[in-house]
Design a protein around this motif. Structure first.
Motif, PDB file in Angstrom:
ATOM      1  N   ASN A 103       7.235  -9.468  10.471  1.00 14.86           N
ATOM      2  CA  ASN A 103       7.100 -10.342   9.305  1.00 14.86           C
ATOM      3  C   ASN A 103       5.767 -11.081   9.301  1.00 14.86           C
ATOM      4  O   ASN A 103       5.161 -11.298   8.243  1.00 14.86           O
ATOM      5  N   THR A 104       5.297 -11.467  10.496  1.00 14.31           N
ATOM      6  CA  THR A 104       3.989 -12.116  10.595  1.00 14.31           C
ATOM      7  C   THR A 104       2.879 -11.132  10.274  1.00 14.31           C
ATOM      8  O   THR A 104       1.904 -11.476   9.587  1.00 14.31           O
ATOM      9  N   GLN A 105       3.008  -9.894  10.748  1.00 16.65           N
ATOM     10  CA  GLN A 105       2.034  -8.860  10.415  1.00 16.65           C
ATOM     11  C   GLN A 105       1.934  -8.675   8.909  1.00 16.65           C
ATOM     12  O   GLN A 105       0.829  -8.626   8.344  1.00 16.65           O
ATOM     13  N   PHE A 106       3.097  -8.554   8.265  1.00 15.59           N
ATOM     14  CA  PHE A 106       3.114  -8.353   6.819  1.00 15.59           C
ATOM     15  C   PHE A 106       2.454  -9.527   6.101  1.00 15.59           C
ATOM     16  O   PHE A 106       1.680  -9.330   5.149  1.00 15.59           O
ATOM     17  N   GLY A 115      -4.582 -11.196   3.686  1.00 19.29           N
ATOM     18  CA  GLY A 115      -5.863 -10.512   3.765  1.00 19.29           C
ATOM     19  C   GLY A 115      -6.171  -9.755   2.483  1.00 19.29           C
ATOM     20  O   GLY A 115      -7.320  -9.713   2.019  1.00 19.29           O
ATOM     21  N   THR A 116      -5.142  -9.152   1.888  1.00 16.85           N
ATOM     22  CA  THR A 116      -5.305  -8.446   0.614  1.00 16.85           C
ATOM     23  C   THR A 116      -5.760  -9.397  -0.477  1.00 16.85           C
ATOM     24  O   THR A 116      -6.715  -9.111  -1.220  1.00 16.85           O
ATOM     25  N   LEU A 153     -13.087  -4.486  -2.302  1.00 16.42           N
ATOM     26  CA  LEU A 153     -11.967  -3.959  -3.083  1.00 16.42           C
ATOM     27  C   LEU A 153     -11.255  -2.866  -2.298  1.00 16.42           C
ATOM     28  O   LEU A 153     -10.007  -2.827  -2.246  1.00 16.42           O
ATOM     29  N   ILE A 154     -12.035  -2.004  -1.654  1.00 16.58           N
ATOM     30  CA  ILE A 154     -11.453  -0.938  -0.828  1.00 16.58           C
ATOM     31  C   ILE A 154     -10.690  -1.529   0.351  1.00 16.58           C
ATOM     32  O   ILE A 154      -9.593  -1.079   0.692  1.00 16.58           O
ATOM     33  N   ILE A 155     -11.276  -2.554   0.988  1.00 18.56           N
ATOM     34  CA  ILE A 155     -10.589  -3.224   2.101  1.00 18.56           C
ATOM     35  C   ILE A 155      -9.263  -3.814   1.621  1.00 18.56           C
ATOM     36  O   ILE A 155      -8.222  -3.678   2.284  1.00 18.56           O
ATOM     37  N   GLY A 156      -9.291  -4.470   0.469  1.00 19.09           N
ATOM     38  CA  GLY A 156      -8.073  -5.071  -0.072  1.00 19.09           C
ATOM     39  C   GLY A 156      -6.996  -4.035  -0.343  1.00 19.09           C
ATOM     40  O   GLY A 156      -5.820  -4.239  -0.011  1.00 19.09           O
ATOM     41  N   LEU A 157      -7.386  -2.900  -0.916  1.00 24.38           N
ATOM     42  CA  LEU A 157      -6.425  -1.833  -1.184  1.00 24.38           C
ATOM     43  C   LEU A 157      -5.882  -1.260   0.118  1.00 24.38           C
ATOM     44  O   LEU A 157      -4.691  -0.933   0.226  1.00 24.38           O
ATOM     45  N   GLY A 158      -6.768  -1.142   1.121  1.00 26.90           N
ATOM     46  CA  GLY A 158      -6.329  -0.641   2.428  1.00 26.90           C
ATOM     47  C   GLY A 158      -5.326  -1.567   3.085  1.00 26.90           C
ATOM     48  O   GLY A 158      -4.309  -1.123   3.630  1.00 26.90           O
ATOM     49  N   LEU A 159      -5.579  -2.874   3.018  1.00 21.45           N
ATOM     50  CA  LEU A 159      -4.652  -3.857   3.594  1.00 21.45           C
ATOM     51  C   LEU A 159      -3.333  -3.881   2.841  1.00 21.45           C
ATOM     52  O   LEU A 159      -2.263  -4.047   3.444  1.00 21.45           O
ATOM     53  N   LEU A 160      -3.395  -3.698   1.520  1.00 23.67           N
ATOM     54  CA  LEU A 160      -2.172  -3.646   0.723  1.00 23.67           C
ATOM     55  C   LEU A 160      -1.332  -2.434   1.110  1.00 23.67           C
ATOM     56  O   LEU A 160      -0.094  -2.523   1.216  1.00 23.67           O
ATOM     57  N   LEU A 168      -0.433  -7.188  15.782  1.00 27.82           N
ATOM     58  CA  LEU A 168      -0.393  -8.556  15.270  1.00 27.82           C
ATOM     59  C   LEU A 168      -1.734  -9.252  15.505  1.00 27.82           C
ATOM     60  O   LEU A 168      -2.281  -9.908  14.606  1.00 27.82           O
ATOM     61  N   LEU A 169      -2.280  -9.107  16.696  1.00 28.89           N
ATOM     62  CA  LEU A 169      -3.582  -9.691  17.003  1.00 28.89           C
ATOM     63  C   LEU A 169      -4.667  -9.084  16.119  1.00 28.89           C
ATOM     64  O   LEU A 169      -5.532  -9.790  15.592  1.00 28.89           O
ATOM     65  N   PHE A 170      -4.605  -7.772  15.968  1.00 31.88           N
ATOM     66  CA  PHE A 170      -5.591  -7.059  15.160  1.00 31.88           C
ATOM     67  C   PHE A 170      -5.577  -7.547  13.709  1.00 31.88           C
ATOM     68  O   PHE A 170      -6.622  -7.868  13.136  1.00 31.88           O
ATOM     69  N   TYR A 171      -4.387  -7.634  13.126  1.00 37.18           N
ATOM     70  CA  TYR A 171      -4.276  -8.104  11.746  1.00 37.18           C
ATOM     71  C   TYR A 171      -4.705  -9.562  11.637  1.00 37.18           C
ATOM     72  O   TYR A 171      -5.270  -9.977  10.614  1.00 37.18           O
ATOM     73  N   GLY A 172      -4.427 -10.345  12.686  1.00 39.04           N
ATOM     74  CA  GLY A 172      -4.892 -11.728  12.694  1.00 39.04           C
ATOM     75  C   GLY A 172      -6.406 -11.805  12.690  1.00 39.04           C
ATOM     76  O   GLY A 172      -6.996 -12.643  12.005  1.00 39.04           O
ATOM     77  N   GLY A 173      -7.061 -10.919  13.451  1.00 36.81           N
ATOM     78  CA  GLY A 173      -8.517 -10.875  13.470  1.00 36.81           C
ATOM     79  C   GLY A 173      -9.097 -10.442  12.143  1.00 36.81           C
ATOM     80  O   GLY A 173     -10.097 -11.005  11.670  1.00 36.81           O
ATOM     81  N   VAL A 174      -8.473  -9.448  11.524  1.00 33.50           N
ATOM     82  CA  VAL A 174      -8.933  -8.986  10.213  1.00 33.50           C
ATOM     83  C   VAL A 174      -8.805 -10.093   9.174  1.00 33.50           C
ATOM     84  O   VAL A 174      -9.726 -10.347   8.396  1.00 33.50           O
TER      85      VAL A 174
END
Length: 208
Positions: A28-31, A37-38, A64-71, A183-189
């Motif tokens: 849930n934290t990852q999501f 980030g999106t 925009l590409i990063i946002g779509l990728g995170l979504l 989780l750490l990775f997504y937190g860094g992003v």
């Protein structure tokens, strides 16, 4: 975060395993991080889109590409709402997906590709701040929107090491740590994107 994970792994009743299960604390934290980030990636893209500077138009497309990728990753993390809406997994995915869910990243060939992406991005996020030592890079006005700051590098290092040591083809007993490194990775992003959003907003405010 890693220290908390280590403590949780010694907690009774398989507490560490429980919080790493689907629809629990870690996922849930990852999501949440991916969704935030999106939102901020799209916000950065929109700010750059209004700019009259040519290279910032390209940065608008990049974010925009990063946002779509995170979504996309956010959707993957919750299996596109399968468990929320009670959607039955098609037979093909039951046979091909390691978790029997509606997502792409757990398919055999895709998981190996994902492993390589995590290694590459994890390594880049861990050491990219060293690029600031080169004057040629420092002179590029847009470099700060690509280089991960040193204070976020430790968020990327665990996923680099984990995926380097434990590719999908190797069996091991540390599988529950996969979600913790993600989780750490997504937190860094998220930290990288949010810090750039604050920096960009302040710059545009000053220019106005």
């Amino acid at each position: 975060i890693i220290f908390s994970g280590v403590l949780a792994s010694f907690w009774p009743n398989d507490f560490f395993i429980q919080i790493n299960k689907e629809d629990h604390l870690v996922e849930n934290t990852q999501f949440s991080l991916l969704l935030l980030g999106t939102i901020f990636s799209f916000a950065i893209s929109f700010i750059f889109l209004k700019s009259k500077v040519r290279y910032e138009k390209y940065l608008s497309i990049f974010y925009l590409i990063i946002g779509l990728g995170l979504l996309f990753l956010a959707g993957e993390e919750i299996s596109w709402g399968q468990r929320i809406f009670g959607i039955v997994t098609p037979q093909y995915l039951i046979n091909q997906n390691s978790q029997g869910e509606i997502n792409v990243h757990n398919l055999g060939i895709v998981s190996r590709f994902t492993n390589l992406i995590y290694i590459f991005i994890g390594f880049y996020g861990s050491v990219s701040f060293l690029l600031n030592k080169f004057k040629e890079i420092q002179n590029l006005r847009f470099s700060k929107y690509f280089i991960i700051p040193w204070y976020l590098s430790t968020f990327f290092f665990p996923i680099f090491i984990y995926n380097l040591l434990f590719p999908p083809t190797i069996s091991h007993s540390l599988g529950e740590w996969s979600d913790m490194t993600e989780l750490l990775f997504y937190g860094g992003v998220f930290g990288f994107i949010f810090s750039n959003f604050i920096l960009l907003r302040n710059q545009k405010r000053l220019s106005i």
